[in-house]
Design an enzyme around this catalytic site. Sequence first.
Site, mmCIF file in Angstrom:
data_model
loop_
_atom_site.group_PDB
_atom_site.id
_atom_site.type_symbol
_atom_site.label_atom_id
_atom_site.label_comp_id
_atom_site.label_asym_id
_atom_site.label_seq_id
_atom_site.Cartn_x
_atom_site.Cartn_y
_atom_site.Cartn_z
ATOM 1 N N GLY A 9 0.779 -1.204 0.097
ATOM 2 C CA GLY A 9 -0.175 0.064 0.012
ATOM 3 C C GLY A 9 0.667 1.086 -0.094
ATOM 4 O O GLY A 9 1.944 1.154 -0.450
ATOM 5 N N ALA A 10 0.371 2.238 0.586
ATOM 6 C CA ALA A 10 1.092 3.566 0.538
ATOM 7 C C ALA A 10 2.411 3.571 0.975
ATOM 8 O O ALA A 10 3.225 3.844 0.546
ATOM 9 C CB ALA A 10 0.009 4.708 1.036
ATOM 10 N N ARG A 88 -4.659 5.906 16.302
ATOM 11 C CA ARG A 88 -3.723 4.587 15.957
ATOM 12 C C ARG A 88 -4.296 3.424 16.731
ATOM 13 O O ARG A 88 -4.328 2.265 16.161
ATOM 14 C CB ARG A 88 -2.217 4.860 16.156
ATOM 15 C CG ARG A 88 -1.735 6.034 15.259
ATOM 16 C CD ARG A 88 -0.225 6.018 15.638
ATOM 17 N NE ARG A 88 0.390 7.310 14.921
ATOM 18 C CZ ARG A 88 0.368 8.438 15.343
ATOM 19 N NH1 ARG A 88 0.066 8.774 16.561
ATOM 20 N NH2 ARG A 88 1.129 9.281 14.669
ATOM 21 N N VAL A 118 6.019 -1.583 11.311
ATOM 22 C CA VAL A 118 5.356 -0.357 11.119
ATOM 23 C C VAL A 118 3.940 -0.261 11.439
ATOM 24 O O VAL A 118 3.417 1.007 11.836
ATOM 25 C CB VAL A 118 5.556 0.259 9.469
ATOM 26 C CG1 VAL A 118 5.265 1.302 9.408
ATOM 27 C CG2 VAL A 118 7.129 -0.038 9.252
ATOM 28 N N ASP A 148 8.882 10.441 13.970
ATOM 29 C CA ASP A 148 8.558 11.624 14.828
ATOM 30 C C ASP A 148 9.506 12.728 14.872
ATOM 31 O O ASP A 148 9.318 13.931 15.079
ATOM 32 C CB ASP A 148 8.048 10.801 16.164
ATOM 33 C CG ASP A 148 6.789 9.889 15.846
ATOM 34 O OD1 ASP A 148 6.067 10.161 14.980
ATOM 35 O OD2 ASP A 148 6.924 9.210 16.795
ATOM 36 N N ARG A 151 9.558 14.756 11.731
ATOM 37 C CA ARG A 151 8.407 15.826 12.045
ATOM 38 C C ARG A 151 8.937 16.936 13.064
ATOM 39 O O ARG A 151 8.775 18.063 12.744
ATOM 40 C CB ARG A 151 7.313 15.126 12.488
ATOM 41 C CG ARG A 151 6.684 14.381 11.291
ATOM 42 C CD ARG A 151 5.359 13.463 11.756
ATOM 43 N NE ARG A 151 4.847 12.998 10.419
ATOM 44 C CZ ARG A 151 3.915 11.739 10.467
ATOM 45 N NH1 ARG A 151 3.804 11.212 11.815
ATOM 46 N NH2 ARG A 151 3.545 11.273 9.678
ATOM 47 N N HIS A 175 4.417 5.990 20.160
ATOM 48 C CA HIS A 175 4.243 6.476 18.886
ATOM 49 C C HIS A 175 2.576 6.753 18.853
ATOM 50 O O HIS A 175 1.837 6.182 18.315
ATOM 51 C CB HIS A 175 4.637 5.568 17.785
ATOM 52 C CG HIS A 175 4.242 6.199 16.179
ATOM 53 N ND1 HIS A 175 4.817 7.494 15.819
ATOM 54 C CD2 HIS A 175 3.303 5.691 15.275
ATOM 55 C CE1 HIS A 175 4.166 7.658 14.578
ATOM 56 N NE2 HIS A 175 3.644 6.595 14.238
HETATM 57 N N1 LIG Z 1 4.832 3.421 12.327
HETATM 58 C C1 LIG Z 1 4.650 4.398 11.600
HETATM 59 O O1 LIG Z 1 5.260 5.611 12.004
HETATM 60 C C2 LIG Z 1 3.634 4.439 10.681
HETATM 61 C C3 LIG Z 1 3.521 5.395 9.567
HETATM 62 C C4 LIG Z 1 2.588 5.461 8.513
HETATM 63 C C5 LIG Z 1 1.554 4.360 8.727
HETATM 64 N N2 LIG Z 1 1.725 3.390 9.401
HETATM 65 C C6 LIG Z 1 0.663 2.287 9.430
HETATM 66 O O2 LIG Z 1 1.178 1.516 8.395
HETATM 67 C C7 LIG Z 1 0.015 0.722 8.074
HETATM 68 C C8 LIG Z 1 -0.140 0.725 6.524
HETATM 69 O O3 LIG Z 1 -0.412 2.103 6.241
HETATM 70 P P1 LIG Z 1 -0.940 2.226 4.338
HETATM 71 O O4 LIG Z 1 -1.203 3.751 4.497
HETATM 72 O O5 LIG Z 1 0.382 1.807 3.703
HETATM 73 O O6 LIG Z 1 -2.146 1.560 4.179
HETATM 74 P P2 LIG Z 1 -2.661 0.893 2.801
HETATM 75 O O7 LIG Z 1 -3.945 0.486 3.122
HETATM 76 O O8 LIG Z 1 -2.086 1.720 1.829
HETATM 77 O O9 LIG Z 1 -1.576 -0.518 2.702
HETATM 78 C C9 LIG Z 1 -1.863 -1.296 3.416
HETATM 79 C C10 LIG Z 1 -1.659 -2.779 2.484
HETATM 80 O O10 LIG Z 1 -1.653 -3.752 3.217
HETATM 81 C C11 LIG Z 1 -2.109 -5.043 2.707
HETATM 82 N N3 LIG Z 1 -2.662 -6.093 3.634
HETATM 83 C C12 LIG Z 1 -3.786 -6.132 4.476
HETATM 84 N N4 LIG Z 1 -3.519 -7.458 4.915
HETATM 85 C C13 LIG Z 1 -2.470 -7.996 4.555
HETATM 86 C C14 LIG Z 1 -2.042 -9.339 4.943
HETATM 87 N N5 LIG Z 1 -2.433 -10.140 5.567
HETATM 88 N N6 LIG Z 1 -0.819 -9.597 4.137
HETATM 89 C C15 LIG Z 1 -0.151 -8.748 3.165
HETATM 90 N N7 LIG Z 1 -0.817 -7.622 3.123
HETATM 91 C C16 LIG Z 1 -1.719 -7.436 3.662
HETATM 92 C C17 LIG Z 1 -3.400 -4.435 2.078
HETATM 93 O O11 LIG Z 1 -3.745 -5.068 0.764
HETATM 94 C C18 LIG Z 1 -2.674 -3.154 1.652
HETATM 95 O O12 LIG Z 1 -2.379 -2.847 0.453
HETATM 96 C C19 LIG Z 1 -1.202 1.125 8.702
HETATM 97 O O13 LIG Z 1 -1.553 0.354 9.719
HETATM 98 C C20 LIG Z 1 -0.515 2.458 9.341
HETATM 99 O O14 LIG Z 1 -1.472 3.085 10.509
HETATM 100 C C21 LIG Z 1 2.483 3.372 10.590
HETATM 101 O O1 LIG Z 2 -0.729 8.852 11.913
HETATM 102 C C1 LIG Z 2 -0.893 7.511 11.428
HETATM 103 O O2 LIG Z 2 -1.941 7.006 11.760
HETATM 104 C C2 LIG Z 2 0.234 6.964 10.468
HETATM 105 C C3 LIG Z 2 1.511 6.965 11.248
HETATM 106 O O3 LIG Z 2 1.518 6.554 12.470
HETATM 107 C C4 LIG Z 2 2.011 8.495 11.065
HETATM 108 O O4 LIG Z 2 2.496 9.043 12.359
HETATM 109 O O5 LIG Z 2 2.113 8.979 10.190
#
Ligand SMILES: NC(=O)c1ccc[n+]([C@@H]2O[C@H](COP(=O)([O-])OP(=O)(O)OC[C@H]3O[C@@H](n4cnc5c(N)ncnc54)[C@H](O)[C@@H]3O)[C@@H](O)[C@H]2O)c1
Ligand SMILES: O=C(O)C[C@H](O)C(=O)O
Length: 308
Positions: A9-10, A88, A118, A148, A151, A175
């Site tokens: 994903g993203a 979150r 992540v 963080d 940022r 976080h």
């Molecule tokens: N720790 C951080 O600093 C941080 C930063 C940004 C996002 N995140 C987290 O990262 C996660 C992903 O965010 P995103 O924006 O990429 O979401 P997104 O929806 O764009 O992508 C997530 C992807 O995971 C896939 N997926 C779901 N279940 C799966 C599985 N069992 N096996 C393989 N793939 C699977 C989905 O099909 C999707 O493509 C979220 O939980 C978000 O909160 C954390």
């Molecule tokens: O804010 C969120 O939910 C995603 C990630 O943890 C972030 O800090 O960008």
Amino acid sequence: MKVTVVGAGAVGASCAEYIAIKNFASEVVLLDIKEGYAEGKAMDLMQTASLNGFDTKIVGVTDDYSKTAGSDIAVITSGIPRKPGMTREELIGINAGIVKTVSSNLIKHSPNVILIVVSNPMDTMTYLVHKSTGLPKNRIIGMGGALDSARFKYRLAEALEAPISDVDGMVIGGHSDTGMVPLTRQATRNSIPVSEFLSNDRLSQVAEDTKVGGATLTKLLGTSAWYAPGAAVSSLVQAIACDQKKMFPCSVMLDGEYGLKDICIGVPIILGKNGIEKIVTIDLNDAEKAKMQESAVGVRATNDLLEV
Ligand SMILES: NC(=O)c1ccc[n+]([C@@H]2O[C@H](COP(=O)([O-])OP(=O)(O)OC[C@H]3O[C@@H](n4cnc5c(N)ncnc54)[C@H](O)[C@@H]3O)[C@@H](O)[C@H]2O)c1
Ligand SMILES: O=C(O)C[C@H](O)C(=O)O
């Protein structure tokens, strides 16, 4: 050096892109559960190789862990992101099951892998990976503090009207919107404490803006951020892959450090070829210690929701 990124994903795709552009890995495997999605992202990214000048081979696969075999490092981004207005922590119900299954599948095919977690709520997901896999603690790292801190530096530079390269600072703690602990007292501009240039009120504003950095972007974007998260993960992957021994705040299992035990929360660590080479203990004043303890209470409350 083979790196797997689960979740195309993203964040997963952005992370794969930054890893490729930094050109230190031979192969990145992008895995997603959505049929054809990772293959599509990998093909699109590979078509940037001649333009961006990298040799990393990016391969996309649909839920086929045999293709991840022998990975040195794996990044877990699979799961749902939050929507505006959510925390979150609300993601735990869906993401815990996904993270548990994914980490188990990764280890089956890459027994020596170093995992970077992540998916949110990240500190609790990192704790879950510890409890469910039993991997040595140096091989499980939660990514949050690197983002963080980036940022925090952005907000400090904005307040100082300075280039970001002039600024240094770090965020420790959980976080989460309330649990982050931006270390304003230790932040500097060219080694001078930023308190020499900014009022207490302005510094408090910088800290508050930093803590809600993810929520601010989620409100603007309709989903959570991906460029800075992807870049932050790629920096951790590079530090391990290239044995850089760089310091980042990361969520790691503590065993008495900072007065905390049996919890994953953000503290400064040295990252190198073994994953966590060292947990760094810095001197916090009483106010900072109190914030860290309060942050830990929040993380533990979310951990308590886990069924492990
Ligand atoms: N720790 C951080 O600093 C941080 C930063 C940004 C996002 N995140 C987290 O990262 C996660 C992903 O965010 P995103 O924006 O990429 O979401 P997104 O929806 O764009 O992508 C997530 C992807 O995971 C896939 N997926 C779901 N279940 C799966 C599985 N069992 N096996 C393989 N793939 C699977 C989905 O099909 C999707 O493509 C979220 O939980 C978000 O909160 C954390
Ligand atoms: O804010 C969120 O939910 C995603 C990630 O943890 C972030 O800090 O960008």
